[in-house]
Design a protein around this motif. Sequence first.
Motif, PDB file in Angstrom:
ATOM      1  N   TRP A 264       0.966  -1.071   0.131  1.00  0.00           N
ATOM      2  CA  TRP A 264       0.156  -0.044  -0.112  1.00  0.00           C
ATOM      3  C   TRP A 264       0.535   1.301  -0.168  1.00  0.00           C
ATOM      4  O   TRP A 264       2.041   1.335   0.274  1.00  0.00           O
ATOM      5  CB  TRP A 264      -0.881   0.129   1.137  1.00  0.00           C
ATOM      6  N   LYS A 265       0.115   2.360  -0.838  1.00  0.00           N
ATOM      7  CA  LYS A 265       1.087   3.666  -1.003  1.00  0.00           C
ATOM      8  C   LYS A 265       1.326   4.359   0.636  1.00  0.00           C
ATOM      9  O   LYS A 265       0.241   4.527   0.731  1.00  0.00           O
ATOM     10  CB  LYS A 265       0.827   4.216  -1.783  1.00  0.00           C
ATOM     11  N   SER A 266       1.909   4.586   1.143  1.00  0.00           N
ATOM     12  CA  SER A 266       2.115   5.531   2.433  1.00  0.00           C
ATOM     13  C   SER A 266       2.305   6.688   2.007  1.00  0.00           C
ATOM     14  O   SER A 266       2.632   6.866   1.057  1.00  0.00           O
ATOM     15  CB  SER A 266       2.889   5.097   2.797  1.00  0.00           C
ATOM     16  N   ASP A 267       1.278   7.335   3.550  1.00  0.00           N
ATOM     17  CA  ASP A 267       0.980   8.968   2.858  1.00  0.00           C
ATOM     18  C   ASP A 267       2.050   9.446   3.970  1.00  0.00           C
ATOM     19  O   ASP A 267       2.332   9.262   4.933  1.00  0.00           O
ATOM     20  CB  ASP A 267      -0.559   9.397   3.349  1.00  0.00           C
ATOM     21  N   GLU A 268       3.276   9.915   2.987  1.00  0.00           N
ATOM     22  CA  GLU A 268       4.491   9.835   3.580  1.00  0.00           C
ATOM     23  C   GLU A 268       4.529  11.743   4.501  1.00  0.00           C
ATOM     24  O   GLU A 268       5.255  12.194   5.282  1.00  0.00           O
ATOM     25  CB  GLU A 268       5.613  11.045   1.960  1.00  0.00           C
ATOM     26  N   ARG A 346      -4.518   7.041   5.521  1.00  0.00           N
ATOM     27  CA  ARG A 346      -5.053   5.713   4.950  1.00  0.00           C
ATOM     28  C   ARG A 346      -3.999   4.525   4.763  1.00  0.00           C
ATOM     29  O   ARG A 346      -4.270   3.792   5.520  1.00  0.00           O
ATOM     30  CB  ARG A 346      -5.194   5.375   4.003  1.00  0.00           C
ATOM     31  N   TRP A 347      -2.975   4.908   5.144  1.00  0.00           N
ATOM     32  CA  TRP A 347      -1.807   4.130   5.384  1.00  0.00           C
ATOM     33  C   TRP A 347      -0.197   5.189   6.059  1.00  0.00           C
ATOM     34  O   TRP A 347       0.170   6.036   4.749  1.00  0.00           O
ATOM     35  CB  TRP A 347      -0.946   3.013   3.994  1.00  0.00           C
ATOM     36  N   SER A 348       0.219   4.993   6.927  1.00  0.00           N
ATOM     37  CA  SER A 348       1.930   5.059   6.764  1.00  0.00           C
ATOM     38  C   SER A 348       2.837   4.620   7.044  1.00  0.00           C
ATOM     39  O   SER A 348       3.266   3.465   6.444  1.00  0.00           O
ATOM     40  CB  SER A 348       1.749   5.626   8.623  1.00  0.00           C
TER      41      SER A 348
END
Length: 483
Positions: A264-268, A346-348
Amino acid sequence: MAQAEEKREENHVLLVAFSSQGHINPMLRLGKRLAARGIHVSLATTEIVRHRMLKSSGAGPADHVTGIELLFFSDGLSLDYDWKTNLDVYMDILGKQGPSNLSALIKEHYTSPKKLLCLVTNPFVPWVSDVAAEYNIPCAMLWIQPCALYAIYYRCFNKLSAFPTLTDPDMIVELPGLPSMEKEDLPSFVLPNNPFGSFPKLFSELFQVMEKFKWVLGNSFYELEKHVIDSMCELYPIRPTGPLVPPTLLGQDQELEDASVDMWKSDETCIEWLTQQPPSSVIYVSFGSIVVLPAKQMEAIATALKNVKRPFLWVVKPPEFPTPDGAGQLPSWFLEETKDQGQVVRWSPQTRVLSHPAVACFITHCGWNSMLETICSGIPLIAYPQWTDQPTNAKLIVDVFKIGVRIKKEGDGNISSEVIEKCIEEVMVGPVAEQLRKNAMALKAEAQKVVAAGGSSDENIRLFVEEITGDSCKKDGSRNVGI
Ligand SMILES: O=c1ccn([C@@H]2O[C@H](COP(=O)(O)OP(=O)(O)O)[C@@H](O)[C@H]2O)c(=O)[nH]1
Ligand SMILES: O=C(/C=C/c1ccccc1)O[C@@H]1O[C@H](CO)[C@@H](O)[C@H](O)[C@H]1O
């Protein structure tokens, strides 16, 4: 023969992992440690991983992770199969289709499979040992949960100790090397009311034929779980080689590159936000990649976070298979009422979050990867376990490692916001908080020592490499540093 093929023939190990991120990443990190000792490593997993990696990165074919070649085989199902609703069917089909598909992959990629030094598998794909036997290759298992879980399952499925039954569901379980355990502390798969039949079946079959695995390696470290590791010496030893977490968390980023996949793509942006928060102030909340909390529990956590008036970072991963009852979703009031207090993503980039100086504690579902990452970051935990190994992991956090507290459920199985608020205050301020932080920092220091040259996990990896390459005179799998 092409050069890549030639390389595969020589000093080569094939890792085989179940398709979840929490299973693949420790395997890849073990792979990096083997590669650092001159072994060529590839990892095979199911097609869904390739699909998720492509979606998360938006980039071209995912065929390598920092030098480790990735290979994919079919689990026998379509990519959009709803495994969550049909867990038992999924595990059954994987168990039936996986072996022949993996075997075909090996034939396709290796001109002389017999020359492979070893296959390394993990517990959700135990049938890999049969594929290894087909080619006469030795097989190792990387146990990806605490060694405590290995001991519990071994004793339970070989009927060496008494466990709860339908007629005695509340019995206390006493096992060597572990504290007394109530049913709330046991892995859900050993309980008589466990709804997922495929896992007890899988583990029961696995633990009765452990001799198919010449080595059992563990993603843990001796100094963390010494009593239970010692307790398995006479039965079927486990050699801890962890913590298999990013080298940055172990102070090893100069000498070792990380290998991991991101599904999952993490939210930077949350890192930027963390940088604006005071030191040790932020409550980090995440329940990992699989758990979806019922709406009532989401409401209780939301209310507690709002009431404690402390900064928070909450990972709310949209459910893969949404349901109309609001499970896994934030209450409608939450974002507006807390907009100046915290962040929801949503994903860290979890390992960067945990090691950020602004983070004070972690409310977690107690997945073992999250726990190891937290141990290596030296911060206390608030445990809210859900299923599989997580209840036992929570017990270890509180009673063995002594680095956290546990959110207790009410009689009806729900949680109250008041209990969560109390847990948060307990780990943030006062003498309990101080002691937990001290213990957490001590374990962090220990974790760094065991992976450094000559540390217990480093030595166990050295022994394993010696044995698979034939550089050792003793090959009975019983040597284990720390014992
Ligand atoms: O927002 C998130 C939440 C989790 N993780 C990673 O996902 C893995 C979760 O594994 P774990 O065993 O804790 O739980 P699972 O998701 O398998 O239940 C860990 O490595 C986390 O660092 C992440 O990168 N970002
Ligand atoms: O990652 C998983 C996978 C669970 C799964 C997925 C699909 C079908 C069946 C099962 O589980 C996590 O693994 C971690 C390491 O074993 C563990 O510590 C976490 O508690 C699990 O959630």
